[in-house]
Scaffold this motif. Structure first.
Motif, PDB file in Angstrom:
ATOM      1  N   LEU A  17      13.743  47.677  26.736  1.00 13.62           N
ATOM      2  CA  LEU A  17      14.013  46.114  26.683  1.00 13.62           C
ATOM      3  C   LEU A  17      15.452  45.838  26.426  1.00 13.62           C
ATOM      4  O   LEU A  17      16.131  45.060  26.843  1.00 13.62           O
ATOM      5  CB  LEU A  17      13.092  45.580  25.942  1.00 13.62           C
ATOM      6  CG  LEU A  17      13.059  43.945  25.842  1.00 13.62           C
ATOM      7  CD1 LEU A  17      12.577  43.664  27.421  1.00 13.62           C
ATOM      8  CD2 LEU A  17      11.933  43.491  24.982  1.00 13.62           C
ATOM      9  N   TYR A  18      15.850  46.491  25.014  1.00 14.74           N
ATOM     10  CA  TYR A  18      17.326  46.166  24.700  1.00 14.74           C
ATOM     11  C   TYR A  18      18.387  46.699  25.416  1.00 14.74           C
ATOM     12  O   TYR A  18      19.193  45.890  25.616  1.00 14.74           O
ATOM     13  CB  TYR A  18      17.396  46.896  23.179  1.00 14.74           C
ATOM     14  CG  TYR A  18      16.521  46.152  22.181  1.00 14.74           C
ATOM     15  CD1 TYR A  18      16.410  44.728  22.024  1.00 14.74           C
ATOM     16  CD2 TYR A  18      15.788  47.009  21.378  1.00 14.74           C
ATOM     17  CE1 TYR A  18      15.854  44.314  21.046  1.00 14.74           C
ATOM     18  CE2 TYR A  18      14.916  46.428  20.406  1.00 14.74           C
ATOM     19  CZ  TYR A  18      15.086  44.987  20.199  1.00 14.74           C
ATOM     20  OH  TYR A  18      14.217  44.409  19.257  1.00 14.74           O
ATOM     21  N   THR A  19      18.247  47.763  26.075  1.00 12.95           N
ATOM     22  CA  THR A  19      19.268  48.268  26.885  1.00 12.95           C
ATOM     23  C   THR A  19      19.284  48.175  28.387  1.00 12.95           C
ATOM     24  O   THR A  19      20.291  48.373  29.080  1.00 12.95           O
ATOM     25  CB  THR A  19      19.477  49.856  26.587  1.00 12.95           C
ATOM     26  OG1 THR A  19      18.259  50.616  27.132  1.00 12.95           O
ATOM     27  CG2 THR A  19      19.641  50.129  25.214  1.00 12.95           C
ATOM     28  N   ASN A  20      18.019  47.778  28.709  1.00 11.58           N
ATOM     29  CA  ASN A  20      17.621  47.357  30.178  1.00 11.58           C
ATOM     30  C   ASN A  20      17.684  48.698  31.050  1.00 11.58           C
ATOM     31  O   ASN A  20      18.164  48.746  32.337  1.00 11.58           O
ATOM     32  CB  ASN A  20      18.478  46.475  30.785  1.00 11.58           C
ATOM     33  CG  ASN A  20      17.879  45.803  31.984  1.00 11.58           C
ATOM     34  OD1 ASN A  20      16.683  45.716  32.012  1.00 11.58           O
ATOM     35  ND2 ASN A  20      18.679  45.165  32.909  1.00 11.58           N
ATOM     36  N   LEU A  21      17.541  49.968  30.435  1.00 12.59           N
ATOM     37  CA  LEU A  21      17.676  51.159  31.021  1.00 12.59           C
ATOM     38  C   LEU A  21      16.147  51.546  31.831  1.00 12.59           C
ATOM     39  O   LEU A  21      15.264  51.594  30.996  1.00 12.59           O
ATOM     40  CB  LEU A  21      18.220  52.311  30.295  1.00 12.59           C
ATOM     41  CG  LEU A  21      19.601  52.101  29.922  1.00 12.59           C
ATOM     42  CD1 LEU A  21      20.092  53.286  28.703  1.00 12.59           C
ATOM     43  CD2 LEU A  21      20.660  52.081  31.076  1.00 12.59           C
ATOM     44  N   THR A  22      16.340  52.097  32.868  1.00 14.70           N
ATOM     45  CA  THR A  22      15.260  52.831  33.352  1.00 14.70           C
ATOM     46  C   THR A  22      15.003  54.246  33.114  1.00 14.70           C
ATOM     47  O   THR A  22      15.769  54.918  33.163  1.00 14.70           O
ATOM     48  CB  THR A  22      15.141  52.717  35.100  1.00 14.70           C
ATOM     49  OG1 THR A  22      15.303  51.409  35.572  1.00 14.70           O
ATOM     50  CG2 THR A  22      13.999  53.304  35.584  1.00 14.70           C
ATOM     51  N   LEU A  23      13.860  54.480  32.291  1.00 23.35           N
ATOM     52  CA  LEU A  23      13.690  55.718  31.804  1.00 23.35           C
ATOM     53  C   LEU A  23      12.834  56.723  32.700  1.00 23.35           C
ATOM     54  O   LEU A  23      13.051  57.679  32.672  1.00 23.35           O
ATOM     55  CB  LEU A  23      12.806  55.527  30.578  1.00 23.35           C
ATOM     56  CG  LEU A  23      13.467  54.720  29.281  1.00 23.35           C
ATOM     57  CD1 LEU A  23      12.782  54.712  28.070  1.00 23.35           C
ATOM     58  CD2 LEU A  23      14.925  55.495  28.985  1.00 23.35           C
TER      59      LEU A  23
END
Length: 161
Positions: A96-102
């Motif tokens: 959520l904070y970084t908006n990165l897809t893991l």
């Protein structure tokens, strides 16, 4: 981010290309009755949005993710995008904070073993996870608890008890 089309359209393009083995023109024909989109944009969305989503190319930003993990703990969001017709869902885990897809991938089942296999590479990153937000899918909570038992899972509003 910075895309006119949502994950539902991108997932549909990917599903039609990979599973349906349709050409870009066939995908365009199918989508154009539902959304205003050009054939060249279908090709662009597949190459520039769907494929990077599928392979999670954002992993190169691990340092940013690790920093957020150390500062406040990560908040993962997990959701499945279902194409029409009951086919397997494209599941996406984002921070959520970084908006990165893991992680993302097509999952045919929603049982505990399927979710455990899907979440295992994320748990192996050994990052500080504060919370995971998702709807209540069968098998998701037990699969979650094996890897992320240190926090209480949050359910999205409107999820079933």
């Amino acid at each position: 981010m910075y895309c006119t089309y949502g994950y539902d359209v991108i997932a549909s393009i990917g599903w039609q290309r990979q599973v349906g083995l349709r050409t870009f023109n066939e995908v365009h024909e199918n989508l154009s009755s539902k959304v205003q989109i050009s054939a060249s944009h279908v090709r662009h969305l597949y190459n520039e949005r769907y494929l990077p989503l599928l392979v999670c190319s954002e992993r190169k930003l691990f340092d940013q993710l690790q920093q957020a993990s150390e500062e406040s703990g990560l908040i993962y969001t997990l959701d499945g995008l279902a194409p029409e017709g009951g086919e397997p869902r494209l599941w996406v885990v984002r921070e959520l904070y970084t908006n990165l897809t893991l992680r993302s991938g097509w999952l045919g089942g929603q049982d505990q073993a399927t979710f455990e296999t899907f979440l295992e590479p994320i748990a192996a990153l050994d990052l500080n996870v504060a919370s995971m937000i998702s709807d209540k899918q069968r098998g998701l909570l037990p699969g979650n608890q094996n890897y992320f038992s240190q926090y209480r899972s949050r359910l999205l509003p409107g999820s079933l008890p």
